[in-house]
Scaffold this active site. Structure first.
Site, PDB file in Angstrom:
ATOM      1  N   THR A 131       0.835  -1.192   0.064  1.00 11.17           N
ATOM      2  CA  THR A 131       0.095  -0.107   0.028  1.00 11.17           C
ATOM      3  C   THR A 131       0.864   1.310   0.115  1.00 11.17           C
ATOM      4  OG1 THR A 131      -1.563   1.515   1.568  1.00 11.17           O
ATOM      5  CG2 THR A 131      -0.321  -0.219   2.493  1.00 11.17           C
ATOM      6  N   ASP A 132       0.392   2.385  -0.626  1.00 13.40           N
ATOM      7  CA  ASP A 132       1.004   3.727  -0.542  1.00 13.40           C
ATOM      8  C   ASP A 132       1.161   3.956   0.959  1.00 13.40           C
ATOM      9  OD1 ASP A 132      -1.712   4.357  -0.130  1.00 13.40           O
ATOM     10  OD2 ASP A 132      -1.679   5.911  -1.559  1.00 13.40           O
ATOM     11  N   GLU A 133       0.211   3.400   1.950  1.00  8.12           N
ATOM     12  CA  GLU A 133       0.305   4.130   3.475  1.00  8.12           C
ATOM     13  C   GLU A 133       1.569   3.731   3.969  1.00  8.12           C
ATOM     14  OE1 GLU A 133      -3.285   3.339   5.329  1.00  8.12           O
ATOM     15  OE2 GLU A 133      -4.402   3.116   3.460  1.00  8.12           O
ATOM     16  N   TYR A 156      -1.720  -0.722  10.924  1.00  8.05           N
ATOM     17  CA  TYR A 156      -1.704  -1.253   9.683  1.00  8.05           C
ATOM     18  C   TYR A 156      -0.480  -0.936   8.833  1.00  8.05           C
ATOM     19  CZ  TYR A 156      -3.159  -1.629   4.784  1.00  8.05           C
ATOM     20  OH  TYR A 156      -3.131  -1.919   3.391  1.00  8.05           O
ATOM     21  N   LYS A 160       2.507  -3.223   7.151  1.00  6.83           N
ATOM     22  CA  LYS A 160       2.580  -3.573   5.778  1.00  6.83           C
ATOM     23  C   LYS A 160       3.987  -2.923   5.490  1.00  6.83           C
ATOM     24  CE  LYS A 160       0.120  -4.683   2.907  1.00  6.83           C
ATOM     25  NZ  LYS A 160      -0.205  -5.972   2.329  1.00  6.83           N
TER      26      LYS A 160
HETATM   27  P1  NAD Z   1      -9.608  -7.362   2.183  1.00  2.16           P
HETATM   28  O1  NAD Z   1      -9.441  -7.048   3.602  1.00  2.16           O
HETATM   29  O2  NAD Z   1     -10.793  -7.140   1.481  1.00  2.16           O
HETATM   30  O3  NAD Z   1      -9.318  -8.882   1.798  1.00  2.16           O
HETATM   31  C1  NAD Z   1      -8.212  -9.589   2.608  1.00  2.16           C
HETATM   32  C2  NAD Z   1      -8.287 -11.231   2.290  1.00  2.16           C
HETATM   33  O4  NAD Z   1      -7.102 -11.924   2.956  1.00  2.16           O
HETATM   34  C3  NAD Z   1      -9.598 -11.889   2.789  1.00  2.16           C
HETATM   35  O5  NAD Z   1     -10.143 -12.461   1.836  1.00  2.16           O
HETATM   36  C4  NAD Z   1      -9.098 -12.585   4.164  1.00  2.16           C
HETATM   37  O6  NAD Z   1      -9.849 -13.523   4.428  1.00  2.16           O
HETATM   38  C5  NAD Z   1      -7.771 -12.821   3.715  1.00  2.16           C
HETATM   39  N1  NAD Z   1      -6.904 -13.197   4.849  1.00  2.16           N
HETATM   40  C6  NAD Z   1      -6.710 -12.293   6.077  1.00  2.16           C
HETATM   41  N2  NAD Z   1      -5.981 -12.904   6.733  1.00  2.16           N
HETATM   42  C7  NAD Z   1      -5.681 -13.971   6.286  1.00  2.16           C
HETATM   43  C8  NAD Z   1      -4.794 -14.967   6.943  1.00  2.16           C
HETATM   44  N3  NAD Z   1      -4.106 -15.102   8.086  1.00  2.16           N
HETATM   45  N4  NAD Z   1      -4.609 -16.029   5.917  1.00  2.16           N
HETATM   46  C9  NAD Z   1      -4.965 -16.299   4.789  1.00  2.16           C
HETATM   47  N5  NAD Z   1      -6.136 -15.048   4.294  1.00  2.16           N
HETATM   48  C10 NAD Z   1      -6.199 -14.266   5.146  1.00  2.16           C
HETATM   49  O7  NAD Z   1      -8.363  -6.582   1.638  1.00  2.16           O
HETATM   50  P2  NAD Z   1      -8.034  -5.930   0.148  1.00  2.16           P
HETATM   51  O8  NAD Z   1      -8.583  -4.346   0.387  1.00  2.16           O
HETATM   52  O9  NAD Z   1      -8.791  -6.647  -0.884  1.00  2.16           O
HETATM   53  O10 NAD Z   1      -6.270  -5.692   0.151  1.00  2.16           O
HETATM   54  C11 NAD Z   1      -5.666  -6.869  -0.412  1.00  2.16           C
HETATM   55  C12 NAD Z   1      -4.242  -6.479  -0.368  1.00  2.16           C
HETATM   56  O11 NAD Z   1      -3.953  -5.114  -1.098  1.00  2.16           O
HETATM   57  C13 NAD Z   1      -3.915  -6.262   1.107  1.00  2.16           C
HETATM   58  O12 NAD Z   1      -2.428  -6.582   1.200  1.00  2.16           O
HETATM   59  C14 NAD Z   1      -3.822  -4.635   1.196  1.00  2.16           C
HETATM   60  O13 NAD Z   1      -2.874  -4.249   2.184  1.00  2.16           O
HETATM   61  C15 NAD Z   1      -3.542  -4.231  -0.217  1.00  2.16           C
HETATM   62  N6  NAD Z   1      -3.914  -2.951  -0.459  1.00  2.16           N
HETATM   63  C16 NAD Z   1      -5.193  -2.612  -0.318  1.00  2.16           C
HETATM   64  C17 NAD Z   1      -5.665  -1.256  -0.945  1.00  2.16           C
HETATM   65  C18 NAD Z   1      -7.175  -0.796  -0.549  1.00  2.16           C
HETATM   66  O14 NAD Z   1      -7.402   0.050  -1.157  1.00  2.16           O
HETATM   67  N7  NAD Z   1      -8.150  -1.860  -0.473  1.00  2.16           N
HETATM   68  C19 NAD Z   1      -4.865  -0.299  -1.464  1.00  2.16           C
HETATM   69  C20 NAD Z   1      -3.392  -0.740  -1.673  1.00  2.16           C
HETATM   70  C21 NAD Z   1      -2.926  -2.166  -1.206  1.00  2.16           C
HETATM   71  P1  TYD Z   2     -10.737   3.973   4.328  1.00  2.00           P
HETATM   72  O1  TYD Z   2     -11.599   3.504   3.334  1.00  2.00           O
HETATM   73  O2  TYD Z   2     -10.719   3.439   5.770  1.00  2.00           O
HETATM   74  O3  TYD Z   2      -9.108   3.891   3.596  1.00  2.00           O
HETATM   75  P2  TYD Z   2      -7.788   4.157   4.245  1.00  2.00           P
HETATM   76  O4  TYD Z   2      -7.941   4.598   5.707  1.00  2.00           O
HETATM   77  O5  TYD Z   2      -6.931   3.043   4.095  1.00  2.00           O
HETATM   78  O6  TYD Z   2      -7.329   5.476   3.395  1.00  2.00           O
HETATM   79  O7  TYD Z   2     -10.724   5.649   4.621  1.00  2.00           O
HETATM   80  C1  TYD Z   2     -10.635   6.216   3.540  1.00  2.00           C
HETATM   81  C2  TYD Z   2     -10.695   7.910   4.216  1.00  2.00           C
HETATM   82  O8  TYD Z   2     -12.113   7.963   4.709  1.00  2.00           O
HETATM   83  C3  TYD Z   2      -9.795   8.158   5.155  1.00  2.00           C
HETATM   84  O9  TYD Z   2      -9.281   9.303   5.194  1.00  2.00           O
HETATM   85  C4  TYD Z   2     -10.776   7.904   6.557  1.00  2.00           C
HETATM   86  C5  TYD Z   2     -11.982   8.415   6.108  1.00  2.00           C
HETATM   87  N1  TYD Z   2     -13.172   7.486   6.586  1.00  2.00           N
HETATM   88  C6  TYD Z   2     -14.355   8.564   7.090  1.00  2.00           C
HETATM   89  O10 TYD Z   2     -14.147   9.795   7.124  1.00  2.00           O
HETATM   90  N2  TYD Z   2     -15.281   7.594   7.691  1.00  2.00           N
HETATM   91  C7  TYD Z   2     -15.348   6.397   7.896  1.00  2.00           C
HETATM   92  O11 TYD Z   2     -16.490   6.053   8.456  1.00  2.00           O
HETATM   93  C8  TYD Z   2     -14.425   5.773   7.400  1.00  2.00           C
HETATM   94  C9  TYD Z   2     -14.350   4.465   7.295  1.00  2.00           C
HETATM   95  C10 TYD Z   2     -13.258   6.254   6.793  1.00  2.00           C
END
Ligand code: NAD
Ligand code: TYD
Length: 349
Positions: A131-133, A156, A160
């Site tokens: 992630t960019d975070e 988090y 990562k």
């Molecule tokens: P998500 O929470 O929707 O899905 C995570 C999946 O991992 C789930 O299916 C869960 O069952 C599985 N999982 C969790 N713990 C596990 C374990 N111990 N063993 C096996 N499986 C397990 O997450 P997402 O949003 O799809 O993110 C996927 C990846 O992309 C993550 O690594 C996250 O850090 C990264 N990412 C997410 C975003 C975003 O905006 N959502 C952005 C950049 C990077």
């Molecule tokens: P989120 O979807 O949790 O992603 P991330 O924290 O990984 O960026 O949140 C996106 C943005 O929205 C973040 O600045 C937090 C804000 N946010 C709210 O304002 N209200 C909410 O209920 C949630 C879940 C997030």
């Protein structure tokens, strides 16, 4: 036939990656390893469940003996690792779960791959999705590049960042063919409704308050999930070993502007008078340590591998809202379960 392990394929992004690979590459057998935590949902990938080149494996990446046995059994040709705990708010209340899954789980995969691949390390690729975070928080100027120093600020993002460092360390120390990408905020179908956009869509639909943290002036860079999946495909196949690629949407929004835009779309789709949904916006206590701004420079990926976001944001938002409105059962199945308890603890009634 090549065997590819994708972890976290029942989650939001992973399910789109699994579908893309199963449908596009008949020469690969895709093994989808997922523990089916609260965020994992087999409905996300029900449409590929019966494909010949697809197998679902229920298992936990924190279970080292299980992971070692899985690698011994299959001798995978490559790994795309997405399984993680992914929600910042949950990491604030329960950091240890993030340490276990995101750090220990990743090391378990690295160890199993290192052992299984020891005589053919050069032919195998370990691709870690991050992630960019990990770069921390920006002020009003600048973008995260691949050279930006890591400065994670939430449990988090720290977990990562730690897993990214370990992946690089296994590349440097043991010669594993590792690759990492760091992506901005994703949106689109199948995102668990704890995240901002699906949470807001669900609340607007049900006429419930839309909780906005602080003043709503935090900024995120939004990318449609299928564009992320396409980037993962390009990087896995054409990226250079040992490299990092940033992936972003060139699409920055303050949370409040994003939600106002969503409200207008929802009013139109639900045939409500324009302005109705906006009245649901409610400012609530800020998230602890809330990162101010994320913005990604993805020019390396576009210059070296030719990837660009394909969807305009307006089009992506329309598609996303349509999907949630058309998939009421998917949403209702989630919000009627443990989600209700999570929501009440986090936001009150
Ligand atoms: P998500 O929470 O929707 O899905 C995570 C999946 O991992 C789930 O299916 C869960 O069952 C599985 N999982 C969790 N713990 C596990 C374990 N111990 N063993 C096996 N499986 C397990 O997450 P997402 O949003 O799809 O993110 C996927 C990846 O992309 C993550 O690594 C996250 O850090 C990264 N990412 C997410 C975003 C975003 O905006 N959502 C952005 C950049 C990077
Ligand atoms: P989120 O979807 O949790 O992603 P991330 O924290 O990984 O960026 O949140 C996106 C943005 O929205 C973040 O600045 C937090 C804000 N946010 C709210 O304002 N209200 C909410 O209920 C949630 C879940 C997030």
């Amino acid at each position: 036939m090549k065997k590819l392990l994708i972890t976290g394929g029942a989650g939001f992004i992973g399910s789109h990656v699994v579908r893309l690979f199963v449908q596009k590459y008949s020469q690969y057998h895709i093994y989808n390893l997922d523990a089916l935590t609260y965020a994992g949902n087999l409905e996300n990938i029900a449409d590929v469940a019966d494909e010949e080149n697809y197998t679902f494996v229920k298992g936990d990446i924190t279970d080292a003996p299980f992971i070692n046995a899985l690698f011994k059994e299959h001798n995978f040709d490559g790994v795309i690792h997405l399984a993680a705990e992914s929600h910042v708010d949950r990491s604030i209340t329960n950091p240890l779960e993030f340490i276990n899954t995101n750090i220990i789980g990743t090391v378990n995969l690295l160890n199993a791959a290192k052992e299984a691949w020891k005589n053919e390390l050069n032919d195998k690729r370990f691709y870690h999705i991050s992630t960019d975070e990990v770069y921390g928080s920006l002020g009003s100027e600048g973008l995260f590049t691949e050279e930006t120093s890591y400065d994670p600020k939430s449990p988090y993002s720290a977990s990562k960042a730690s897993s990214d460092h370990l992946v690089r360390a296994y590349g440097n120390t043991y010669g594993m063919q590792v690759i990492i990408s760091n992506c901005s905020n994703n949106y689109g179908p199948n995102q668990f409704p704890e995240k901002l956009l699906p949470l807001a869509i669900n609340n607007i639909k049900n006429n419930n308050p839309i909780p906005i943290y602080g003043k709503g002036d935090n900024i995120r860079d939004w990318l449609y999930v299928l564009d992320h999946a396409r980037a993962i495909d390009v990087i896995f196949h054409n990226g250079a070993t040992g490299q990092t690629y940033n992936i972003g949407g060139i699409n920055e929004w303050t949370n409040i502007d994003l939600i106002r835009t969503l409200c207008k779309i929802m009013d139109r789709k639900l045939e409500r008078t324009i302005g109705t949904s906006e009245q649901l916006i409610t400012f609530v206590n800020d998230r602890a340590g809330h990162d101010k701004r994320y913005a990604i420079d993805s020019s390396k990926l576009s210059r070296e591998l030719g990837w660009e976001p394909s969807l305009q944001f307006e089009e992506g938002m329309e598609k996303t809202v349509d999907w949630y409105l058309e998939n009421e059962t998917w949403l209702n199945n989630i919000v009627s379960g443990d989600y209700a308890k999570y929501y009440e603890e986090r936001y009150g009634r």
